[in-house]
Design a protein around this motif. Structure first.
Motif, PDB file in Angstrom:
ATOM      1  N   MET A 297       0.842  -1.216   0.000  1.00 43.09           N
ATOM      2  CA  MET A 297       0.000   0.000   0.000  1.00 43.09           C
ATOM      3  C   MET A 297       0.869   1.255   0.000  1.00 43.09           C
ATOM      4  N   GLU A 298       1.868   1.223   0.911  1.00 42.73           N
ATOM      5  CA  GLU A 298       2.773   2.374   0.977  1.00 42.73           C
ATOM      6  C   GLU A 298       3.494   2.544  -0.361  1.00 42.73           C
ATOM      7  N   PHE A 299       3.853   1.374  -0.968  1.00 45.71           N
ATOM      8  CA  PHE A 299       4.529   1.410  -2.266  1.00 45.71           C
ATOM      9  C   PHE A 299       3.615   2.051  -3.319  1.00 45.71           C
ATOM     10  N   GLN A 300       2.351   1.611  -3.347  1.00 53.39           N
ATOM     11  CA  GLN A 300       1.417   2.120  -4.354  1.00 53.39           C
ATOM     12  C   GLN A 300       1.241   3.638  -4.215  1.00 53.39           C
ATOM     13  N   LEU A 301       1.167   4.111  -2.972  1.00 54.16           N
ATOM     14  CA  LEU A 301       1.001   5.559  -2.748  1.00 54.16           C
ATOM     15  C   LEU A 301       2.208   6.329  -3.271  1.00 54.16           C
ATOM     16  N   LYS A 302       3.386   5.778  -2.989  1.00 50.48           N
ATOM     17  CA  LYS A 302       4.623   6.440  -3.419  1.00 50.48           C
ATOM     18  C   LYS A 302       4.731   6.420  -4.949  1.00 50.48           C
ATOM     19  N   LEU A 303       4.366   5.268  -5.524  1.00 54.41           N
ATOM     20  CA  LEU A 303       4.388   5.130  -6.984  1.00 54.41           C
ATOM     21  C   LEU A 303       3.482   6.193  -7.622  1.00 54.41           C
ATOM     22  N   ASN A 304       2.271   6.330  -7.063  1.00 52.78           N
ATOM     23  CA  ASN A 304       1.318   7.316  -7.585  1.00 52.78           C
ATOM     24  C   ASN A 304       1.853   8.729  -7.406  1.00 52.78           C
ATOM     25  N   GLU A 305       2.513   8.947  -6.262  1.00 49.80           N
ATOM     26  CA  GLU A 305       3.036  10.294  -5.998  1.00 49.80           C
ATOM     27  C   GLU A 305       4.128  10.658  -7.007  1.00 49.80           C
ATOM     28  N   TYR A 306       5.067   9.718  -7.248  1.00 50.37           N
ATOM     29  CA  TYR A 306       6.132   9.991  -8.224  1.00 50.37           C
ATOM     30  C   TYR A 306       5.533  10.212  -9.614  1.00 50.37           C
ATOM     31  N   LYS A 307       4.547   9.369  -9.939  1.00 47.81           N
ATOM     32  CA  LYS A 307       3.932   9.472 -11.257  1.00 47.81           C
ATOM     33  C   LYS A 307       3.231  10.826 -11.414  1.00 47.81           C
ATOM     34  N   PHE A 308       2.558  11.258 -10.350  1.00 51.49           N
ATOM     35  CA  PHE A 308       1.844  12.537 -10.384  1.00 51.49           C
ATOM     36  C   PHE A 308       2.831  13.701 -10.582  1.00 51.49           C
ATOM     37  N   ILE A 309       3.918  13.661  -9.823  1.00 57.33           N
ATOM     38  CA  ILE A 309       4.920  14.738  -9.922  1.00 57.33           C
ATOM     39  C   ILE A 309       5.463  14.793 -11.357  1.00 57.33           C
TER      40      ILE A 309
ATOM     41  N   GLY B   5      -0.651   9.148 -23.822  1.00 56.02           N
ATOM     42  CA  GLY B   5      -1.496   8.031 -24.253  1.00 56.02           C
ATOM     43  C   GLY B   5      -1.627   6.902 -23.253  1.00 56.02           C
ATOM     44  N   GLY B   6      -1.239   7.129 -22.007  1.00 53.18           N
ATOM     45  CA  GLY B   6      -1.468   6.096 -20.984  1.00 53.18           C
ATOM     46  C   GLY B   6      -0.246   5.257 -20.639  1.00 53.18           C
ATOM     47  N   GLY B   7       0.944   5.775 -20.899  1.00 51.62           N
ATOM     48  CA  GLY B   7       2.166   5.047 -20.531  1.00 51.62           C
ATOM     49  C   GLY B   7       2.279   4.896 -19.016  1.00 51.62           C
ATOM     50  N   LYS B   8       2.943   3.825 -18.584  1.00 52.40           N
ATOM     51  CA  LYS B   8       3.061   3.555 -17.143  1.00 52.40           C
ATOM     52  C   LYS B   8       4.033   4.512 -16.465  1.00 52.40           C
ATOM     53  N   ARG B   9       4.878   5.176 -17.250  1.00 52.89           N
ATOM     54  CA  ARG B   9       5.870   6.140 -16.723  1.00 52.89           C
ATOM     55  C   ARG B   9       6.873   5.476 -15.785  1.00 52.89           C
ATOM     56  N   ILE B  10       7.228   4.200 -16.075  1.00 46.41           N
ATOM     57  CA  ILE B  10       8.123   3.530 -15.121  1.00 46.41           C
ATOM     58  C   ILE B  10       9.518   4.167 -15.093  1.00 46.41           C
ATOM     59  N   ARG B  11       9.963   4.715 -16.231  1.00 51.83           N
ATOM     60  CA  ARG B  11      11.315   5.298 -16.244  1.00 51.83           C
ATOM     61  C   ARG B  11      11.384   6.568 -15.392  1.00 51.83           C
ATOM     62  N   PRO B  12      10.454   7.550 -15.609  1.00 50.52           N
ATOM     63  CA  PRO B  12      10.506   8.724 -14.722  1.00 50.52           C
ATOM     64  C   PRO B  12      10.277   8.374 -13.251  1.00 50.52           C
ATOM     65  N   VAL B  13       9.386   7.415 -12.967  1.00 41.21           N
ATOM     66  CA  VAL B  13       9.150   7.017 -11.574  1.00 41.21           C
ATOM     67  C   VAL B  13      10.460   6.499 -10.966  1.00 41.21           C
ATOM     68  N   LEU B  14      11.150   5.672 -11.733  1.00 40.56           N
ATOM     69  CA  LEU B  14      12.408   5.100 -11.254  1.00 40.56           C
ATOM     70  C   LEU B  14      13.446   6.210 -11.015  1.00 40.56           C
ATOM     71  N   MET B  15      13.510   7.152 -11.938  1.00 38.84           N
ATOM     72  CA  MET B  15      14.495   8.231 -11.786  1.00 38.84           C
ATOM     73  C   MET B  15      14.196   9.082 -10.551  1.00 38.84           C
ATOM     74  N   LEU B  16      12.903   9.329 -10.304  1.00 33.02           N
ATOM     75  CA  LEU B  16      12.546  10.110  -9.114  1.00 33.02           C
ATOM     76  C   LEU B  16      12.824   9.309  -7.844  1.00 33.02           C
ATOM     77  N   ALA B  17      12.552   8.004  -7.879  1.00 29.61           N
ATOM     78  CA  ALA B  17      12.795   7.170  -6.690  1.00 29.61           C
ATOM     79  C   ALA B  17      14.288   7.133  -6.355  1.00 29.61           C
ATOM     80  N   VAL B  18      15.122   6.978  -7.392  1.00 29.79           N
ATOM     81  CA  VAL B  18      16.574   6.930  -7.152  1.00 29.79           C
ATOM     82  C   VAL B  18      17.036   8.298  -6.618  1.00 29.79           C
ATOM     83  N   SER B  19      16.490   9.358  -7.177  1.00 25.53           N
ATOM     84  CA  SER B  19      16.848  10.710  -6.724  1.00 25.53           C
ATOM     85  C   SER B  19      16.453  10.912  -5.269  1.00 25.53           C
TER      86      SER B  19
END
Ligand code: GRG
Length: 275
Positions: A1-13, A41-55
């Protein structure tokens, strides 16, 4: 759950920043329509999420890394638009919707992909005012070069029967951009001592992502006739074995970075996804 919230937060930013940057682009009419259609078009944005998480993990300010996350996503979107074209994979559908050339036209899809590849650098160059940022931009460029050469190998090798050769195609085609999601924040944080661990993580996550993608495509009969697919060549059992090895590799490195809990869950997310 905590992961999902963080994932959504990074994606939103990332999404909010991307909207701003695309709205600044100097284009209009059909080009703007086609670029926006694909980019949003609905991409998962995994690359930007990953870059923000590492940052986040390294303490790099998001304002410093977001321009690179945006540029990398522009390059990713370019690759998908061009990959769907008749000269490459000839796919009519992307993310459950018409691919760019089917929705608009082939010439607009070619030019939209070109536009995004160019805009990736145009948008980033304006902020590259330190040696670290210039180095980060050059990592982005060299990773893109690797992705392109991986795609050339993919389209010319027809049927790779040696496992090492196929893995090498995937390292280039898929893992190079995912590795850049680690190395760019590292460069911005000046944490060169982590380069080996984080490059290995990028490689393993990239391969895990691609082999999972092959398993999904194969199970849904989605892989194109001439497309390389690990399962088609080596069978389901071997694909699952390699997947487990890669998962283990990721976790072995993550054992040294136990406080990076988001990444541990991210690896599970990549490995467990089924679409
Ligand atoms: C420049 C034509 C050209 C190709 C470069 C990356 C690539 C090579 C082509 C894109 C198609 C492809 C099979 C890439 C492999 C990696 C992959 C599975 C990409 C899809 O990435 P996701 O799932 O996409 O992150 P979304 O839709 O979520 O953005």
């Amino acid at each position: 759950m905590e992961f999902q919230l963080k994932l959504n937060e990074y994606k939103f930013i990332a999404e909010e920043y991307f909207k701003k940057r695309i709205s600044e682009a100097d284009f209009s009419g059909s080009l703007s329509e086609a670029v926006r259609y694909s980019f949003f078009g609905g991409g998962k944005r995994i690359r930007p999420v990953l870059m923000l998480a590492v940052s986040d993990y390294l303490g790099v300010d998001f304002s410093l890394v977001l321009p690179f996350a945006f540029s990398l996503e522009c390059i990713h979107e370019h690759s998908l638009i061009h990959d769907d074209l008749p000269a490459l994979d000839n796919d009519d559908v992307r993310r459950g919707k018409l691919s760019c050339h089917k929705k608009f036209s082939e010439h607009l899809a070619i030019l939209s992909g070109d536009y995004l590849l160019n805009y990736a650098y145009e948008a980033c160059l304006t902020i590259c005012d330190t040696p670290e940022k210039i180095k980060a931009l050059s990592v982005l460029a060299s990773s893109t070069g690797l992705m392109l050469s991986g795609q050339v190998l993919d389209t010319t090798s027809q049927y790779e029967t040696a496992e090492a050769s196929l893995i090498s195609v995937y390292e280039k085609k898929t893992a190079s951009l995912l590795t850049a999601c680690f190395t760019i924040p590292l460069i911005l944080a000046n944490k060169g001592e982590l380069i080996s661990d984080f490059s290995n993580l990028g490689r393993s996550i990239g391969l895990l992502f691609q082999i999972t993608d092959d398993i999904i495509d194969y199970s849904k009969r989605l892989e194109a006739k001439d497309e390389l697919n690990f399962v088609k060549i080596f069978g389901v059992k071997h694909a699952l074995d390699i997947k487990n090895e890669l998962y283990f590799e990721c976790n072995k490195i993550l054992d040294k970075h136990k406080d990076f809990t988001f990444l541990k869950s991210f690896v599970d997310y990549i490995s467990e996804r089924c679409e």
